[in-house]
Scaffold this active site. Structure first.
Site, short mmCIF file in Angstrom:
data_model
loop_
_atom_site.label_atom_id
_atom_site.label_comp_id
_atom_site.label_asym_id
_atom_site.label_seq_id
_atom_site.Cartn_x
_atom_site.Cartn_y
_atom_site.Cartn_z
N HIS A 23 0.85 -1.20 0.00
CA HIS A 23 0.00 0.00 0.00
C HIS A 23 0.88 1.24 0.00
O HIS A 23 1.29 1.74 1.05
CB HIS A 23 -0.93 -0.01 1.22
CG HIS A 23 -1.97 1.07 1.18
ND1 HIS A 23 -3.32 0.82 1.28
CD2 HIS A 23 -1.87 2.41 1.01
CE1 HIS A 23 -3.99 1.95 1.19
NE2 HIS A 23 -3.13 2.95 1.04
N HIS A 206 -9.54 1.09 -0.67
CA HIS A 206 -9.40 1.71 0.65
C HIS A 206 -10.78 1.62 1.31
O HIS A 206 -11.80 1.86 0.66
CB HIS A 206 -9.09 3.21 0.53
CG HIS A 206 -7.70 3.54 0.13
ND1 HIS A 206 -7.18 3.23 -1.09
CD2 HIS A 206 -6.71 4.21 0.79
CE1 HIS A 206 -5.93 3.68 -1.16
NE2 HIS A 206 -5.62 4.29 -0.03
N GLU A 209 -10.87 3.90 6.52
CA GLU A 209 -9.75 4.80 6.91
C GLU A 209 -10.32 5.99 7.67
O GLU A 209 -9.82 6.36 8.72
CB GLU A 209 -9.00 5.26 5.64
CG GLU A 209 -7.85 6.23 5.91
CD GLU A 209 -7.17 6.72 4.63
OE1 GLU A 209 -7.77 6.60 3.53
OE2 GLU A 209 -6.05 7.25 4.72
N ASP A 287 2.09 4.14 2.67
CA ASP A 287 1.04 4.98 2.07
C ASP A 287 1.59 6.11 1.20
O ASP A 287 1.67 5.96 -0.02
CB ASP A 287 0.11 5.51 3.17
CG ASP A 287 -1.30 5.74 2.69
OD1 ASP A 287 -1.60 5.39 1.54
OD2 ASP A 287 -2.13 6.27 3.46
O1 LIG Z 1 -7.31 14.08 -10.05
C1 LIG Z 1 -8.41 14.62 -9.96
O2 LIG Z 1 -8.84 15.37 -10.84
C2 LIG Z 1 -9.27 14.37 -8.78
C3 LIG Z 1 -10.52 14.95 -8.71
C4 LIG Z 1 -11.30 14.74 -7.58
C5 LIG Z 1 -10.84 13.97 -6.52
C6 LIG Z 1 -9.58 13.40 -6.62
C7 LIG Z 1 -9.09 12.60 -5.49
O3 LIG Z 1 -9.78 12.45 -4.50
C8 LIG Z 1 -7.75 12.04 -5.56
C9 LIG Z 1 -7.36 11.32 -4.30
C10 LIG Z 1 -5.99 10.71 -4.45
O4 LIG Z 1 -5.47 10.45 -3.18
C11 LIG Z 1 -4.73 9.29 -3.27
N1 LIG Z 1 -4.40 8.86 -1.91
C12 LIG Z 1 -3.17 8.91 -1.42
N2 LIG Z 1 -3.17 8.48 -0.16
C13 LIG Z 1 -4.43 8.14 0.14
C14 LIG Z 1 -5.03 7.61 1.33
O5 LIG Z 1 -4.41 7.36 2.37
N3 LIG Z 1 -6.36 7.40 1.28
C15 LIG Z 1 -7.09 7.65 0.18
N4 LIG Z 1 -6.55 8.15 -0.96
C16 LIG Z 1 -5.24 8.38 -0.97
C17 LIG Z 1 -5.58 8.38 -4.10
O6 LIG Z 1 -4.86 7.34 -4.66
C18 LIG Z 1 -6.02 9.36 -5.16
O7 LIG Z 1 -5.07 9.43 -6.18
C19 LIG Z 1 -8.79 13.60 -7.74
ZN LIG Z 2 -3.63 4.86 0.61
#
Ligand SMILES: O=C(O)c1cccc(C(=O)CC[C@H]2O[C@@H](n3cnc4c(=O)[nH]cnc43)[C@H](O)[C@@H]2O)c1
Ligand SMILES: [Zn+2]
Length: 349
Positions: A23, A206, A209, A287
């Protein structure tokens, strides 16, 4: 652990321990060194490059703030060459920590939406994957995740990129769901997970969390999760813990991340011990390591403290990740044997 000398020995043991990571996010793994290299290419970015300012920038008030900052780093990755550099340099950082195998979570939607050509994107990650294996001895595999908050259009695009023969990269093994959980119910993504699973991908969303155990149940029942990203709130539901233990559904535990995003108040309140007590298969992960001021070795050290582990306990934890990985059986046997050999050599009189 009884004194400082023991703690030092344990850190040295962890530093050399062969590891698998299940992860860890692609953009979230950009170290200050990588951020600086990317920012030098794109000087209009608002992401600071000075390490001290970056540490401040990577201090989060809550999960929503973390995602906002995360997306500003996503904005630094603008060309296929940026994608290649990021991927290759992340593998270099992994190799330094004796990571032999990693399933890296990539959000292709965020890149294609920002104008990177999809085939060029896939070529860049695959080129980096092959170079990382040949040059650093790190085997990389991909998990493509839906950024849940971006909705069903993002889900459709992600499953298309993950299943269309013309684009799907060779290293892709699994399908995930990331981003905020509050207000983003898991069941709506069932049809997309069904398509990914039908195409041979493994389900690793996920869940739990930042929301309660019901989200983990949804991930299990609707998304047919084979592992759970975080799953922190599972500790509140004994039936769920028993189910996870019985079905060997691993939790991808990321202790420092949970503190940094304020999902858990303090490390001492982290439910990891409840997971192991219930017999759940626990894996240790980082993470978004530089964003959370950690790395995988530090996460193992944190786990050793919280679970009161010695060298053999740490080796067992490292082997949990091998068991829960999507490596082929021969690869699992090889890595588990390497861990055993390392531990027995270390402990030999
Ligand atoms: O890229 C975009 O345009 C976009 C538009 C709206 C929403 C999003 C996201 O919510 C992207 C979230 C992004 O966060 C990453 N991530 C990294 N660490 C974590 C975690 O601990 N828990 C949840 N998400 C995580 C995930 O892989 C997404 O890439 C983007
Ligand atoms: Zn994550």
């Amino acid at each position: 652990m009884t004194d400082h000398r023991d703690a030092r020995d344990l850190h040295a043991f962890i530093a050399g321990l062969p590891k698998a990571e299940l992860h860890v996010h692609h953009v979230g793994s950009a170290s200050p060194r990588i951020v600086s290299a990317l920012a030098a290419r794109h000087p209009d970015s608002r992401v600071p490059t000075d390490p001290e300012a970056l540490a401040d920038y990577f201090t989060f008030t809550d999960f929503a703030h973390f995602i906002e900052v995360y997306l500003s780093v996503v904005d630094l990755v603008r060309t296929p060459e940026d994608v290649r550099l990021l991927t290759y340099e992340v593998a270099r950082d992994m190799a330094r920590q004796q990571v032999r195998y990693a399933e890296l979570t990539i959000t292709p939607y965020s890149s294609t939406r920002r104008g990177i050509d999809e085939l060029a994107f896939m070529e860049a990650i695959e080129d980096a994957r092959k170079a990382a294996e040949a040059e650093f001895g790190v085997v990389l595999r991909w998990c493509f995740d839906i950024p849940g908050e971006a909705g069903l259009e993002a889900a459709e695009e992600t499953v298309r990129l993950a299943t269309e023969d013309r684009v799907r990269p060779e290293g892709l093994v699994s399908f995930g769901l990331g981003g905020p959980e509050i207000g983003v119910p898991r069941p709506q993504f069932k049809p997309y997970f069904d398509r990914a699973i039908a195409a041979g991908l493994r389900s690793v969303p996920h869940a739990g969390e930042t929301t309660g155990p019901e989200t983990v149940w949804d991930a299990l029942n609707d998304l047919r999760a084979e592992r759970i990203g975080h799953g922190t709130s599972s500790a509140r539901d004994p039936k769920l813990l028993a189910h996870l233990a019985e079905h060997r559904i691993a939790l991808e535990v990321c202790p420092t991340s949970n503190i940094a995003t304020r999902a858990v108040r303090t490390l001492d309140e982290h439910p990891i011990k409840e997971f192991t007590r219930a017999g759940v298969l626990v894996t240790i992960n980082s993470d978004d390591p530089p964003m959370f001021g950690t790395d995988l070795n530090n996460e193992y050290a944190v786990a050793a403290r919280l679970l009161d582990l010695d060298e053999l306990g740490l080796a067992a934890l490292a082997k949990n990740a091998v068991e829960a990985s999507f490596l082929d059986p021969a690869g699992k046997t090889r890595l588990a044997e390497e861990i055993d050999t390392y531990a027995s050599t270390w402990l030999a009189p």
